[in-house]
Design a protein around this motif. Structure first.
Motif, short mmCIF file in Angstrom:
data_model
loop_
_atom_site.label_atom_id
_atom_site.label_comp_id
_atom_site.label_asym_id
_atom_site.label_seq_id
_atom_site.Cartn_x
_atom_site.Cartn_y
_atom_site.Cartn_z
N ARG A 211 0.83 -1.22 0.00
CA ARG A 211 0.00 0.00 0.00
C ARG A 211 0.86 1.27 0.00
NH1 ARG A 211 -5.85 0.26 3.06
NH2 ARG A 211 -6.79 1.66 1.54
N ARG A 212 1.87 1.27 -0.83
CA ARG A 212 2.77 2.41 -0.93
C ARG A 212 2.37 3.34 -2.07
NH1 ARG A 212 4.71 2.49 4.10
NH2 ARG A 212 5.81 0.57 4.64
N GLU A 213 3.15 4.41 -2.24
CA GLU A 213 2.88 5.39 -3.28
C GLU A 213 3.18 4.81 -4.67
OE1 GLU A 213 7.10 6.18 -1.76
OE2 GLU A 213 5.14 5.71 -0.88
N PRO A 214 2.57 5.36 -5.72
CA PRO A 214 2.94 4.97 -7.08
C PRO A 214 4.44 5.10 -7.30
CG PRO A 214 0.94 6.27 -7.13
CD PRO A 214 1.44 6.32 -5.71
N GLY A 215 5.00 4.11 -8.01
CA GLY A 215 6.43 4.06 -8.20
C GLY A 215 7.13 3.17 -7.19
N ASN A 216 6.41 2.71 -6.18
CA ASN A 216 6.98 1.85 -5.14
C ASN A 216 6.06 0.64 -4.96
OD1 ASN A 216 8.11 0.68 -2.86
ND2 ASN A 216 8.53 2.62 -1.87
N GLY A 217 6.14 -0.31 -5.89
CA GLY A 217 5.27 -1.47 -5.82
C GLY A 217 5.10 -2.11 -7.19
N GLU A 218 4.08 -2.95 -7.31
CA GLU A 218 3.97 -3.83 -8.48
C GLU A 218 3.13 -3.26 -9.62
OE1 GLU A 218 0.35 -6.81 -7.11
OE2 GLU A 218 2.29 -6.97 -6.10
N ILE A 219 2.39 -2.16 -9.41
CA ILE A 219 1.54 -1.61 -10.45
C ILE A 219 2.26 -0.48 -11.18
CG2 ILE A 219 -0.58 -0.31 -10.91
CD1 ILE A 219 -1.93 -1.82 -8.69
N ASP A 220 2.17 -0.50 -12.50
CA ASP A 220 2.67 0.60 -13.33
C ASP A 220 1.57 1.66 -13.36
OD1 ASP A 220 3.53 2.38 -15.23
OD2 ASP A 220 3.73 0.92 -16.85
N TYR A 221 1.64 2.62 -12.46
CA TYR A 221 0.56 3.57 -12.32
C TYR A 221 0.48 4.56 -13.47
CZ TYR A 221 -2.13 2.45 -8.24
OH TYR A 221 -3.00 1.85 -7.38
N ARG A 222 1.59 4.81 -14.15
CA ARG A 222 1.48 5.67 -15.33
C ARG A 222 0.52 5.04 -16.33
NH1 ARG A 222 3.66 9.92 -17.49
NH2 ARG A 222 5.15 10.16 -15.79
N TYR A 223 0.65 3.76 -16.55
CA TYR A 223 -0.24 3.06 -17.48
C TYR A 223 -1.68 3.06 -16.96
CZ TYR A 223 -2.24 -0.65 -20.35
OH TYR A 223 -3.05 -1.36 -21.21
N ILE A 224 -1.87 2.82 -15.67
CA ILE A 224 -3.22 2.77 -15.10
C ILE A 224 -3.89 4.14 -15.19
CG2 ILE A 224 -4.52 2.48 -12.95
CD1 ILE A 224 -3.64 -0.14 -14.32
N LEU A 225 -3.17 5.20 -14.88
CA LEU A 225 -3.75 6.54 -14.96
C LEU A 225 -4.06 6.92 -16.40
CD1 LEU A 225 -1.52 8.27 -12.28
CD2 LEU A 225 -3.93 7.68 -12.05
N GLU A 226 -3.22 6.49 -17.33
CA GLU A 226 -3.51 6.71 -18.75
C GLU A 226 -4.77 5.94 -19.16
OE1 GLU A 226 0.09 5.60 -20.68
OE2 GLU A 226 1.09 7.54 -20.30
N THR A 227 -4.98 4.77 -18.55
CA THR A 227 -6.19 3.99 -18.84
C THR A 227 -7.43 4.74 -18.40
OG1 THR A 227 -5.01 1.88 -18.66
CG2 THR A 227 -7.40 1.83 -18.36
N PHE A 228 -7.41 5.30 -17.20
CA PHE A 228 -8.56 6.10 -16.75
C PHE A 228 -8.80 7.29 -17.68
CE2 PHE A 228 -7.90 4.02 -12.54
CZ PHE A 228 -9.21 3.58 -12.35
N ASP A 229 -7.72 7.96 -18.10
CA ASP A 229 -7.87 9.07 -19.05
C ASP A 229 -8.49 8.59 -20.36
OD1 ASP A 229 -6.97 11.17 -17.51
OD2 ASP A 229 -4.94 11.18 -18.32
N ARG A 230 -7.98 7.48 -20.86
CA ARG A 230 -8.47 6.96 -22.14
C ARG A 230 -9.96 6.62 -22.09
NH1 ARG A 230 -8.93 1.64 -23.44
NH2 ARG A 230 -7.45 0.97 -21.84
N LEU A 231 -10.41 6.15 -20.93
CA LEU A 231 -11.81 5.76 -20.77
C LEU A 231 -12.73 6.92 -20.40
CD1 LEU A 231 -11.23 2.39 -18.90
CD2 LEU A 231 -11.85 2.70 -21.30
N GLY A 232 -12.14 8.11 -20.26
CA GLY A 232 -12.95 9.29 -20.03
C GLY A 232 -13.27 9.59 -18.58
N TYR A 233 -12.56 8.96 -17.64
CA TYR A 233 -12.80 9.28 -16.23
C TYR A 233 -12.27 10.68 -15.94
CZ TYR A 233 -12.69 9.18 -11.16
OH TYR A 233 -12.88 9.50 -9.84
N ASP A 234 -13.13 11.55 -15.42
CA ASP A 234 -12.71 12.92 -15.15
C ASP A 234 -12.94 13.30 -13.68
OD1 ASP A 234 -15.45 13.05 -15.09
OD2 ASP A 234 -15.65 14.70 -16.53
N GLY A 235 -13.13 12.29 -12.83
CA GLY A 235 -13.34 12.55 -11.41
C GLY A 235 -12.02 12.65 -10.66
#
Length: 268
Positions: A211-235
């Motif tokens: 449960r650490r910050e992005p960049g410190n763990g197993e998820i590539d958060y740049r890709y995940i955040l780009e996914t939310f952008d691509r899908l139109g999430y604006d919250g």
């Protein structure tokens, strides 16, 4: 472009709760969220919000008796009246600092409890609460929590949460999609985001396994955040992680996403 909210129950832990609003603003956050504000009056929280110039975008309904292991009341058949009283208190706080979203905490499933009775109670309570919230312009959120960190929590399956939302059919009842919990519970996180986007009303992030910050763990958060952008999430995206070091030290990752730099001290 992602919009980030500081979760004040996880970040700025070196400050008293009411001082964390200003601490978040000083680091460039325009929005905050938190779990349980009820140790302080609604007026005191609202005053801290106004002084810091931030927006509160989410907080939780009362947990019940925390010392006895309660973690929410919505699914507990024996606590129906207590749930309604808790919602009244929640609405008072939401009105005081104009918060649009409320996480309705489901509660623990006691050993040997009748799951069907809990599900029926959960559905009835949510239908009633959504109707009350609609008249106040509030959105209600359901957040499944993973069983590794929260053994025995009633709501842990994202598919079940989606079913509850669709069965009740209230337009102000939505899914609180915590990427950390979803990855631990289900995996295949990108496909799950894509499939459940129509029901998502709020997003939270942290990086497994710790449960650490992005960049410190197993998820590539740049890709995940780009996914939310691509899908139109604006919250808003709530930063609900445990900093590896200090909160300020942990924020290096966020500067690439448009959060303004910290305020510079003025010369005396």
């Amino acid at each position: 472009m992602p919009r980030f909210a500081a979760n004040l129950s996880f970040l700025f832990q070196d400050e008293p709760f009411l001082d964390r609003f200003a601490a978040a603003a000083d680091q460039g956050f325009q929005a905050v969220e938190f779990m349980f504000p009820y140790d302080h009056s609604a007026a005191a929280v609202a005053s801290a919000v106004r002084a810091a110039g931030v927006q509160v975008v989410l907080f939780n309904t009362p947990a019940g008796d925390w010392a006895k292991g309660e973690r929410g009341l919505a699914a507990l058949p024996s606590r129906r009246q207590d749930f309604r009283a808790a919602m009244a208190r929640t609405f008072e706080y939401a009105e005081a600092f104009n918060c649009p979203r409320i996480h309705v905490v489901a509660g623990m499933q006691p050993s040997g409890a009748d799951r069907r009775a809990m599900e029926a109670c959960f559905m009835d309570n949510l239908a009633w609460a959504a109707q009350q919230a609609a008249g106040m312009g509030r959105m209600l959120m359901l957040e499944p929590l993973n069983q590794r960190d929260n053994p025995g929590f009633f709501l842990s399956d994202f598919d079940f949460a989606e079913k509850v939302i669709t069965d009740i059919g209230a337009p102000n009842l939505r899914l609180q999609f915590d990427v950390y919990h979803a990855q631990i519970t289900h995996g295949d996180i990108t496909k799950r985001i894509e499939r459940q986007m129509p029901w998502i009303g709020h997003v939270q992030i942290a990086n497994p396994p710790d449960r650490r910050e992005p960049g410190n763990g197993e998820i590539d958060y740049r890709y995940i955040l780009e996914t939310f952008d691509r899908l139109g999430y604006d919250g808003w995206i709530g930063c609900e992680y445990r900093p590896t070091g200090s909160t300020v030290e942990s924020l290096g990752w966020i500067r690439d996403y448009g959060v303004v730099p910290p305020k510079k001290p003025t010369n005396p």
